[in-house]
Design an enzyme around this catalytic site. Structure first.
Site, short mmCIF file in Angstrom:
data_model
loop_
_atom_site.label_atom_id
_atom_site.label_comp_id
_atom_site.label_asym_id
_atom_site.label_seq_id
_atom_site.Cartn_x
_atom_site.Cartn_y
_atom_site.Cartn_z
N PRO A 217 0.84 -1.22 0.00
CA PRO A 217 0.00 0.00 0.00
C PRO A 217 0.86 1.26 0.00
O PRO A 217 1.93 1.27 0.61
CB PRO A 217 -0.80 -0.11 1.31
CG PRO A 217 -0.65 -1.51 1.78
CD PRO A 217 0.61 -2.05 1.18
N THR A 218 0.40 2.30 -0.69
CA THR A 218 1.24 3.50 -0.84
C THR A 218 1.50 4.19 0.49
O THR A 218 2.49 4.87 0.64
CB THR A 218 0.60 4.53 -1.79
OG1 THR A 218 -0.70 4.84 -1.30
CG2 THR A 218 0.51 4.02 -3.20
N SER A 219 0.62 4.01 1.47
CA SER A 219 0.84 4.68 2.75
C SER A 219 2.07 4.13 3.48
O SER A 219 2.54 4.71 4.43
CB SER A 219 -0.39 4.54 3.64
OG SER A 219 -0.72 3.18 3.81
N CYS A 220 2.61 3.01 3.01
CA CYS A 220 3.81 2.44 3.64
C CYS A 220 5.10 2.98 3.03
O CYS A 220 6.18 2.62 3.46
CB CYS A 220 3.83 0.92 3.50
SG CYS A 220 2.47 0.11 4.33
N VAL A 221 5.01 3.78 1.97
CA VAL A 221 6.22 4.21 1.26
C VAL A 221 6.95 5.28 2.07
O VAL A 221 6.32 6.14 2.63
CB VAL A 221 5.88 4.75 -0.13
CG1 VAL A 221 7.12 5.33 -0.79
CG2 VAL A 221 5.32 3.65 -0.99
#
Lengths: 419, 105
Positions: B101-105
């Site tokens: 998920p992009t929130s983990c980048v």
């Protein structure tokens, strides 16, 4: 006459406004909507807790940062109505647009975490992502005589993902200079599985944390803060005690984005990662911290985006196809204490690598290595921000990342070099 | 990038073990990835989360973040941490054959 409106005049909105004013023909009215009277240079907040007294130099009256020919409406936005192409302001007024740019940023929301904003807020619990918080933390650190300081990132994404480590490196130097480092425990508590998300850089930063005696607690999903028991509690029921908590609270996009149905669960706007057009909207673009893009929420990213976005808006006006030019480029100085800093340069596909920047083999900046020149670069950056970046003057650094000057190394090679 | 065999099928995965092609995912693969990550056997609750992640990703065009899973899947945050220990958002996405998920980048 046609109308181009920009919501938000932080770094992203200001750069785009000043770019577009030079590009748009005279039949376009350019309007910026932002309720705050001042523009805050956010990177300056990092140094305030450690005794910097330059708070007057990190703020400017908004009017001074917007070029001639940019209209400024100093009102909060309530809603965007994409069907009617209208921005509803608080009160009954509205602004019509032909094209809209959303640059409303991301904002800390300590009230999202139970216990954070209770009676201990700004007493034993602090933040440094707001001017008020950074100044209050400066007082708290001056009075700190010893004990355990915990720096916690509540949830990703946050603005400037390297700031937590910079804060800890500077705290280490601060207490060493005061001769009480042996009485201060520094702990970094993060929801991530390491110090940083990109592998090679993670090796470098983890090694530095270790060298400086900063303990790392990973994969900590913060459920609540117990302000009386002075501890953080995770969803999997781990506890971390603190004497002083420095919190980087949950970040969310602006409220009006959620209310307008334009955002995800955190009110960040689903945006095309290469063209910067809002998904499913022909007349709305977004940039900076307001988007949901997998790039860092950082001023440098907004800077590189502002060039791409300006070109794409001009192409949209001329009926041309949009360029897929944004590559996720970010460029960040990382303060490491004692007058040194690292520099990292990366994009969606290429992680931060060692090397020299911007001139290959020469620099003057060192990528992923500590140097005095990097630190001077970080300090000079405030001047550059006000005098070059915000007025959208040309810089000799391309919007897209370049591989020139970078050494391609693996995580394993970095690990060997670090020990 | 490397090739791994899950549930009798060879698939390409990235450095962190996420499937490159989410269309190649099968329920048998989920069990195999769960085995590899020490989660097997998958319970009914796990499958509820996996089904939500797959459906939501198909609808929204991207893997749901942890906050979204907790809000909409019918399994709350505390339980998600029990079902998918440590990083539930990342782990649920990986087992569901979705990108990180992009929130983990």
């Amino acid at each position: 006459m046609k109308n181009l409106s920009i919501i938000g005049a932080g770094a992203a909105g200001t750069m785009v406004a000043n770019h577009l004013r030079r590009e748009l023909s005279a039949d376009w009215i350019l309007t910026v909507i932002d309720p705050a009277p001042e523009h805050l240079y956010q990177p300056g907040l990092l140094f305030l807790p450690f005794g910097a007294r330059d708070e007057a130099k990190i703020r400017r009256r908004r009017g001074r940062t917007l070029g001639r020919g940019v209209q400024w409406i100093q009102r909060p936005v309530q809603l965007v109505d994409p069907d009617k192409r209208k921005v509803m302001l608080e009160g009954a007024e509205s602004v019509s647009y032909d094209l809209l740019v959303i640059a409303s940023g991301s904002h800390v929301r300590p009230e999202e975490t139970p216990g954070l904003m209770g009676s201990e807020w700004r007493r034993s619990i602090h933040d440094f992502y707001t001017l008020e918080g950074a100044l209050k933390l400066r007082e708290a650190l001056t009075e700190f005589r010893g004990g355990r300081i915990v720096l916690n990132v509540a949830e990703m994404p946050i603005k400037c993902p390297v700031a937590p480590m910079e804060w800890l490196f500077l705290a280490d130097a601060f207490f060493r200079k005061r001769g009480i480092r042996d009485r201060v425990e520094l702990i970094y508590v993060t929801p991530l599985d390491g110090a940083f998300t990109k592998p090679v850089c993670n090796v470098r930063l983890s090694h530095m944390l270790k060298q400086k005696g900063i303990h790392l607690e990973t994969e900590f999903g913060l459920a609540e803060v117990d302000p009386d028991g002075q501890k953080l509690v995770s969803y999997d029921e781990r506890h971390v005690q603190y004497d002083l908590l420095v919190s980087i609270p949950v970040h969310k996009g602006a409220e009006f984005i959620g209310a307008s149905g334009l955002g995800n669960d955190m009110n960040f706007i689903p945006t095309d990662k290469h063209t910067l057009r809002v998904k499913g909207q022909d007349h709305i673009f977004a940039l900076g911290d307001a988007t949901d893009l997998p790039s860092s929420k950082a001023g440098s990213v907004a800077h590189f985006q502002s060039g791409v976005l300006t070109r794409n808006i001009m192409r949209a006006i001329r009926g041309q196809s949009l360029l897929m030019d944004f590559d996720g480029h970010a460029n960040c100085f990382i303060e490491t204490g004692f007058g040194k800093a690292l520099l990292i340069d990366f994009n969606y596909d290429v992680q931060p690598l060692p090397g020299k920047f911007p001139v290959p083999g020469f620099g003057p900046f060192t990528l992923l290595g500590e140097s005095r020149v990097n630190h001077l670069g970080k300090l000079a950056f405030r001047w550059l921000y006000w005098n070059f970046l915000m007025p959208a003057r040309q810089l000799p650094i391309s919007d897209q990342m370049s591989m020139a000057g970078k050494q391609v190394v693996t995580e394993e090679e970095m690990m060997k070099a670090a020990v | 990038m490397s090739i791994r065999s899950y549930g009798g099928q060879s698939v390409e995965v990235n450095d962190e073990g996420f499937l490159l092609d989410q269309a190649s995912w099968t329920p048998a693969m989920a069990e195999a990835i769960a085995e590899e990550t020490g989660l097997a056997p998958l319970t009914e609750k796990h499958w509820k989360v996996i089904a939500f992640c797959r459906e939501d990703a198909a609808r929204e065009g991207q893997a749901p973040g942890l906050r979204r899973i907790a809000k909409l899947s019918g399994v709350d945050m505390k339980e998600l941490y029990k079902l998918f220990p440590k990083g539930p958002g990342k782990l649920a996405a990986r087992i569901s054959g979705l990108p990180k998920p992009t929130s983990c980048v």
